[in-house]
Design a protein around this motif. Sequence first.
Motif, mmCIF file in Angstrom:
data_model
loop_
_atom_site.group_PDB
_atom_site.id
_atom_site.type_symbol
_atom_site.label_atom_id
_atom_site.label_comp_id
_atom_site.label_asym_id
_atom_site.label_seq_id
_atom_site.Cartn_x
_atom_site.Cartn_y
_atom_site.Cartn_z
ATOM 1 N N GLU A 1 0.840 -1.195 0.000
ATOM 2 C CA GLU A 1 0.000 0.000 0.000
ATOM 3 C C GLU A 1 0.874 1.243 0.000
ATOM 4 O OE1 GLU A 1 -3.950 1.904 2.209
ATOM 5 O OE2 GLU A 1 -2.916 0.199 3.129
ATOM 6 N N MET A 2 0.415 2.278 -0.719
ATOM 7 C CA MET A 2 1.133 3.541 -0.831
ATOM 8 C C MET A 2 0.434 4.612 0.012
ATOM 9 S SD MET A 2 3.704 3.285 -3.039
ATOM 10 C CE MET A 2 3.953 4.872 -3.837
ATOM 11 N N PRO A 3 1.208 5.510 0.649
ATOM 12 C CA PRO A 3 0.574 6.586 1.411
ATOM 13 C C PRO A 3 -0.029 7.670 0.529
ATOM 14 C CG PRO A 3 2.961 6.834 1.445
ATOM 15 C CD PRO A 3 2.679 5.519 0.781
ATOM 16 N N PHE A 4 0.479 7.774 -0.696
ATOM 17 C CA PHE A 4 0.054 8.802 -1.645
ATOM 18 C C PHE A 4 0.696 8.459 -2.974
ATOM 19 C CE2 PHE A 4 1.688 12.700 -3.781
ATOM 20 C CZ PHE A 4 0.475 13.215 -4.233
ATOM 21 N N ALA A 5 0.065 8.847 -4.061
ATOM 22 C CA ALA A 5 0.665 8.707 -5.387
ATOM 23 C C ALA A 5 -0.049 9.656 -6.326
ATOM 24 C CB ALA A 5 0.570 7.261 -5.890
ATOM 25 N N GLY A 6 0.617 10.038 -7.413
ATOM 26 C CA GLY A 6 0.078 11.067 -8.284
ATOM 27 C C GLY A 6 -0.959 10.575 -9.261
ATOM 28 N N HIS A 7 -0.565 9.673 -10.177
ATOM 29 C CA HIS A 7 -1.531 9.285 -11.207
ATOM 30 C C HIS A 7 -2.744 8.554 -10.632
ATOM 31 C CE1 HIS A 7 -0.486 4.950 -11.755
ATOM 32 N NE2 HIS A 7 -1.510 4.903 -12.557
ATOM 33 N N PRO A 8 -2.645 7.806 -9.519
ATOM 34 C CA PRO A 8 -3.858 7.229 -8.949
ATOM 35 C C PRO A 8 -4.874 8.276 -8.470
ATOM 36 C CG PRO A 8 -1.951 6.030 -8.181
ATOM 37 C CD PRO A 8 -1.436 7.255 -8.868
ATOM 38 N N ASN A 9 -4.375 9.393 -7.953
ATOM 39 C CA ASN A 9 -5.299 10.440 -7.521
ATOM 40 C C ASN A 9 -5.948 11.146 -8.703
ATOM 41 O OD1 ASN A 9 -5.503 10.912 -4.515
ATOM 42 N ND2 ASN A 9 -3.296 10.711 -4.710
ATOM 43 N N VAL A 10 -5.139 11.473 -9.715
ATOM 44 C CA VAL A 10 -5.692 12.122 -10.897
ATOM 45 C C VAL A 10 -6.726 11.218 -11.561
ATOM 46 C CG1 VAL A 10 -5.136 12.992 -13.207
ATOM 47 C CG2 VAL A 10 -3.672 13.575 -11.270
ATOM 48 N N GLY A 11 -6.381 9.944 -11.724
ATOM 49 C CA GLY A 11 -7.303 9.020 -12.377
ATOM 50 C C GLY A 11 -8.552 8.736 -11.564
ATOM 51 N N THR A 12 -8.401 8.594 -10.254
ATOM 52 C CA THR A 12 -9.566 8.360 -9.403
ATOM 53 C C THR A 12 -10.487 9.567 -9.421
ATOM 54 O OG1 THR A 12 -8.295 6.877 -7.981
ATOM 55 C CG2 THR A 12 -10.320 7.794 -7.056
ATOM 56 N N ALA A 13 -9.923 10.765 -9.380
ATOM 57 C CA ALA A 13 -10.731 11.978 -9.459
ATOM 58 C C ALA A 13 -11.496 12.041 -10.778
ATOM 59 C CB ALA A 13 -9.843 13.209 -9.298
ATOM 60 N N PHE A 14 -10.828 11.678 -11.859
ATOM 61 C CA PHE A 14 -11.477 11.658 -13.175
ATOM 62 C C PHE A 14 -12.677 10.717 -13.167
ATOM 63 C CE2 PHE A 14 -11.677 9.511 -17.365
ATOM 64 C CZ PHE A 14 -11.943 10.591 -18.193
ATOM 65 N N VAL A 15 -12.489 9.513 -12.637
ATOM 66 C CA VAL A 15 -13.580 8.536 -12.606
ATOM 67 C C VAL A 15 -14.727 9.025 -11.728
ATOM 68 C CG1 VAL A 15 -14.220 6.219 -11.821
ATOM 69 C CG2 VAL A 15 -12.119 6.561 -13.154
ATOM 70 N N LEU A 16 -14.414 9.496 -10.525
ATOM 71 C CA LEU A 16 -15.477 9.903 -9.618
ATOM 72 C C LEU A 16 -16.204 11.139 -10.127
ATOM 73 C CD1 LEU A 16 -13.992 9.287 -6.047
ATOM 74 C CD2 LEU A 16 -15.279 7.745 -7.542
ATOM 75 N N ALA A 17 -15.495 12.065 -10.744
ATOM 76 C CA ALA A 17 -16.161 13.248 -11.294
ATOM 77 C C ALA A 17 -17.106 12.860 -12.425
ATOM 78 C CB ALA A 17 -15.119 14.254 -11.773
ATOM 79 N N ARG A 18 -16.732 11.866 -13.210
ATOM 80 C CA ARG A 18 -17.631 11.383 -14.263
ATOM 81 C C ARG A 18 -18.885 10.738 -13.688
ATOM 82 N NH1 ARG A 18 -16.007 9.919 -19.421
ATOM 83 N NH2 ARG A 18 -16.616 7.732 -19.100
ATOM 84 N N HIS A 19 -18.808 10.321 -12.412
ATOM 85 C CA HIS A 19 -19.975 9.796 -11.710
ATOM 86 C C HIS A 19 -20.708 10.889 -10.932
ATOM 87 C CE1 HIS A 19 -19.616 5.363 -12.226
ATOM 88 N NE2 HIS A 19 -18.340 5.653 -12.454
ATOM 89 N N GLY A 20 -20.287 12.136 -11.081
ATOM 90 C CA GLY A 20 -20.950 13.249 -10.409
ATOM 91 C C GLY A 20 -20.590 13.390 -8.947
#
Length: 295
Positions: free
Chosen positions: A71-90
């Motif tokens: 497990e990672m404490p933080f990472a860049g592309h996972p946050n950007v990609g997760t935000a993209f997915v969740l924003a597409r779900h409103g």
Amino acid sequence: MRTYAFETVDVFTQTRFGGNQLAVFTDARGLSDAEMQSLAAEMNYSETTFVLPPDDPADTARVRIFTRSHEMPFAGHPNVGTAFVLARHGRDRDGLLRFEEIAGLVEVKVARDASGEVTGATIAAPQPLSTGIELPAEAIAAAAGLAPADVVVANHKPVRASVGVHFVLAEVTAEALGRATPDLSHFRVVRNAHPGLEGRFSLFVYARDGANIRARMFAPIGGTWEDPATGSASATVAALLLSLDGGDHAAFTLTQGVEMGRPSLLQLTAQRSADGIRATVGGSCVPVFQGEALL
């Protein structure tokens, strides 16, 4: 049998099958730590994220990030990609999301095109720049399959640094960047010889031309021979360069993944704040797959 929906996206690219792959499990309630780790290993991407309800209702979600092995404490592309997915779900609120993570709170701004379609995101790293041990250029060169003269030390020695997760940052010549090849045995030698690495050694090598940066990231000990886009390391480089160059603000464009056939484009900023140098990283995303895991 339990089913868990997931989506995959290519991050830091506008072209499908470029950038860095990410799998996002959009509702991970009921999954154990061991199951998350097993799913991340099965997906076999550099990282997989698992979205859970936030501890604080003011935040969007608690996001857990797993590599193939830990497990990672933080990472860049996972946050950007997760935000993209969740924003597409409103799931965003006026274009903003807040993710609770081990390293701290990650704030995200969603990017949309003129029609309102979600195109990507920009995240603020959860911690200010911190630097740790410096490492010998000779050891870093050996780990990257390069000669000591290929490592540029005029601006800084290879250094362990973080804005939420640690990397060893090393500047190299532009010519050497393309022929770097990780040597697993030397990675292990460096890790074992330097207790300050705390048992982990991810190497981010870069060549700079003003505000333009080309980079590669190797973490073979952790199972990632090479990463096509490493947002957290890129943000760390931006913060480090501002600390070296002086000034209050800097912006950079970073290209990564070219040698892998998965070119990635990352937009970086760094700025001085009351608690140190803070950094952001952003870029575009493209949806790829949707599916279900059966457990």
